[in-house]
Enzyme design. Sequence first.
Site, short mmCIF file in Angstrom:
data_model
loop_
_atom_site.label_atom_id
_atom_site.label_comp_id
_atom_site.label_asym_id
_atom_site.label_seq_id
_atom_site.Cartn_x
_atom_site.Cartn_y
_atom_site.Cartn_z
N HIS A 1 0.84 -1.21 0.00
CA HIS A 1 0.00 0.00 0.00
C HIS A 1 0.87 1.25 0.00
CE1 HIS A 1 -2.69 -2.99 2.14
NE2 HIS A 1 -3.47 -2.59 1.16
N SER B 1 0.61 -8.89 1.72
CA SER B 1 -0.83 -8.96 1.86
C SER B 1 -1.19 -8.76 3.32
CB SER B 1 -1.37 -10.31 1.38
OG SER B 1 -2.74 -10.46 1.71
#
Length: 292
Positions: A48, A196
């Site tokens: 991210h 993840s």
Amino acid sequence: METIVLKRHDSIKRVKTVGEVRKQIKKWKREGFTIGLVPTMGFLHEGHESLIKRAAEENDKVVVSVFVNPTQFGENEDLGSYPRDIKRDEVLCKKAGANLIFNPEPSEMYYKDASTVVNVNGLTEGLCGARRPVHFGGVCLVVSKLFNIVTPDRAYFGEKDAQQLAVIKKMVKDLNFDIEIVGCPIVREFDGLAKSSRNTYLSFEERKAASILNESLILAKKALNLGERNVGRIKDMINEKLSSEILTRIDYIEIVDSLSLEPVQSISSSILVAIAVYIGRTRLIDNFTFKV
């Protein structure tokens, strides 16, 4: 509206309502600023962070949505246990260059009497869509709402979720959203495991075993680079490597056209090699694109 104050007297706004986001976006647009959007479900990691940094490089202002979207979870999936840590997310967002965090409650995003759906046919039928039938409808609904709320110039998505990226691009084209969709490379752990939020579910032994996903894809990529073009042999190679790890349970191994996501019988153009594997009870995905 809550303001989180960080070091050097810098601050980042975190807002909870659609009205607050729209008020800030209108102000920025009056000032001539371009807007980048990074949609997330929170519990942010380096993947991210790479999206936010890319958005900050290419836009004047960056909005990060942090929202665990209930409509993309099916029955018996991990909606309730999905990891959440908004304070930690705020620190990462500020470090990466974000200006605004949109962190709504489900009641702010979905009215009780809502009846509108957004579906992309075709691209959602295979791969993860075949295993998670409600997933992409929920993704398309929440992303289209975020696009209407934030009205960004660009939106950023990770290539790890390759099917999602293809679906979002198709939706944007079909619905005439005036938004550039930017796909960003997969960010990996030291041993190659794709970053993840769900990696936190893995036990110590499961985490060690999870490196087998990337190892199997490396074998396939080497074979393709050496000239192998038989789809069955490539899939067998991946299957054999994954099956050598006792903690794995294979969900799918697919080789599809990288644009249509339809299975290919021969490798003659751009393909996506995609896998989904359970390590213990945790479902992980990974992929790579290969161009002949």
